[in-house]
Design an enzyme around this catalytic site. Structure first.
Site, PDB file in Angstrom:
ATOM      1  N   SER A 140       0.834  -1.215   0.000  1.00 25.69           N
ATOM      2  CA  SER A 140       0.000   0.000   0.000  1.00 25.69           C
ATOM      3  C   SER A 140       0.863   1.257   0.000  1.00 25.69           C
ATOM      4  O   SER A 140       2.019   1.235   0.419  1.00 25.69           O
ATOM      5  CB  SER A 140      -0.883   0.043   1.247  1.00 25.69           C
TER       6      SER A 140
HETATM    7  N1  SAH Z   1       0.659  -5.013   4.206  1.00 22.88           N
HETATM    8  C1  SAH Z   1       1.202  -5.539   2.984  1.00 22.88           C
HETATM    9  C2  SAH Z   1       0.198  -5.406   1.848  1.00 22.88           C
HETATM   10  C3  SAH Z   1       0.183  -6.576   0.950  1.00 22.88           C
HETATM   11  S1  SAH Z   1      -1.163  -6.695  -0.186  1.00 22.88           S
HETATM   12  C4  SAH Z   1       2.526  -4.888   2.669  1.00 22.88           C
HETATM   13  O1  SAH Z   1       2.972  -4.027   3.457  1.00 22.88           O
HETATM   14  O2  SAH Z   1       3.177  -5.238   1.698  1.00 22.88           O
HETATM   15  C5  SAH Z   1      -2.264  -7.775   0.638  1.00 22.88           C
HETATM   16  C6  SAH Z   1      -1.752  -9.148   0.978  1.00 22.88           C
HETATM   17  O3  SAH Z   1      -2.843  -9.879   1.550  1.00 22.88           O
HETATM   18  C7  SAH Z   1      -1.269  -9.988  -0.210  1.00 22.88           C
HETATM   19  O4  SAH Z   1       0.045 -10.415   0.031  1.00 22.88           O
HETATM   20  C8  SAH Z   1      -2.244 -11.178  -0.241  1.00 22.88           C
HETATM   21  O5  SAH Z   1      -1.631 -12.388  -0.655  1.00 22.88           O
HETATM   22  C9  SAH Z   1      -2.697 -11.240   1.209  1.00 22.88           C
HETATM   23  N2  SAH Z   1      -3.968 -11.934   1.445  1.00 22.88           N
HETATM   24  C10 SAH Z   1      -5.111 -11.895   0.700  1.00 22.88           C
HETATM   25  N3  SAH Z   1      -6.054 -12.671   1.269  1.00 22.88           N
HETATM   26  C11 SAH Z   1      -5.507 -13.205   2.400  1.00 22.88           C
HETATM   27  C12 SAH Z   1      -5.995 -14.098   3.412  1.00 22.88           C
HETATM   28  N4  SAH Z   1      -7.229 -14.594   3.383  1.00 22.88           N
HETATM   29  N5  SAH Z   1      -5.155 -14.428   4.429  1.00 22.88           N
HETATM   30  C13 SAH Z   1      -3.894 -13.929   4.488  1.00 22.88           C
HETATM   31  N6  SAH Z   1      -3.380 -13.099   3.551  1.00 22.88           N
HETATM   32  C14 SAH Z   1      -4.172 -12.731   2.523  1.00 22.88           C
END
Ligand code: SAH
Length: 218
Positions: free
Chosen positions: A53
């Site tokens: 993000s």
């Molecule tokens: N906070 C992260 C944002 C990553 S984007 C950062 O700083 O980089 C969101 C992430 O959520 C992705 O890596 C995706 O694989 C994960 N995600 C999506 N659904 C999920 C679930 N049900 N359980 C765990 N992770 C999940």
């Protein structure tokens, strides 16, 4: 970045701002990403079709959590590990859950490379239903959007002012702050946002032992 995109846009929490100063964002984006790209106030690709993000949103969500050093926090969606590192640099005890194994492994290396003594448990699982073994949490922060707020996450909040910060929505998403006091939940809607979907995997870690689905389905 900290002065213009965070302080300049109303991020005031000193703990959050100091943590952003200590965590180099370039360590969490793929090699070859330019510094201008890494530090721009926009999301950045991190591989596997996911993005980290924009810095303002990460800071805004963490500020909404209102946590203080020593608090335990659940992060759903480890992704690159950038937000994990910010939370750990604030002195929080972090449990982070990621559904994509490769991202979780890379994030672990990046976080511990920068903060070797960080108090972080990296879990590979479906975090849709949270992570019960370490509940209740003073804060829960979710980096991917469900259609509506999963009840299981709310139930893993500390009854003494636990806070959940989560994007949710079907056609358009908003950020929500859920606060729990006893069995009372207060839900407040905040900024409009756009996050990747929170996926659901059958047989995930947090499945209800009674086989009763909790929360809303996508
Ligand atoms: N906070 C992260 C944002 C990553 S984007 C950062 O700083 O980089 C969101 C992430 O959520 C992705 O890596 C995706 O694989 C994960 N995600 C999506 N659904 C999920 C679930 N049900 N359980 C765990 N992770 C999940």
């Amino acid at each position: 970045m900290v002065r213009n995109d965070l302080e300049g846009q109303g991020i005031k929490d000193r703990g959050v701002l100091d943590a952003f100063m200590r965590v180099p964002r370039e360590a969490f984006v793929p090699e070859g990403t330019g510094l201008r790209e890494a530090y721009g106030d926009h999301p950045c690709p991190i591989g596997c079709g996911q993005t980290v993000s924009q810095p303002f949103i990460v800071a805004y969500m963490i500020q909404m959590l209102g946590c203080v050093p020593g608090d335990n926090v659940l992060e759903v969606g480890t992704g690159s590990g950038y937000q994990t590192a910010i939370l750990a640099a604030m002195g929080l005890k972090v449990v982070t859950v990621e559904v994509i194994t490769r991202l979780a492994a890379r994030a672990r290396g990046a976080v511990l490379g920068i903060l070797p003594h960080a108090d972080v448990s990296f879990i590979v699982a479906d975090g849709y239903q949270g992570w019960r073994p370490a509940a209740p949490y003073r804060g829960i922060i979710v980096s991917a959007a469900p259609v509506s707020i999963p009840g299981e996450l709310e139930s893993q909040l500390s009854p003494v002012g636990g806070r959940l910060v989560i994007p949710a929505g079907e056609w358009s998403q908003s950020l929500f702050l859920v606060e729990r006091v006893g069995d009372e939940l207060t839900v407040r809607r905040s900024l409009p946002v756009r996050f990747v979907p929170l996926v659901r995997r059958r047989g995930g870690s947090g499945d209800d032992p009674n086989g009763r689905p909790r929360g809303d389905t996508e």
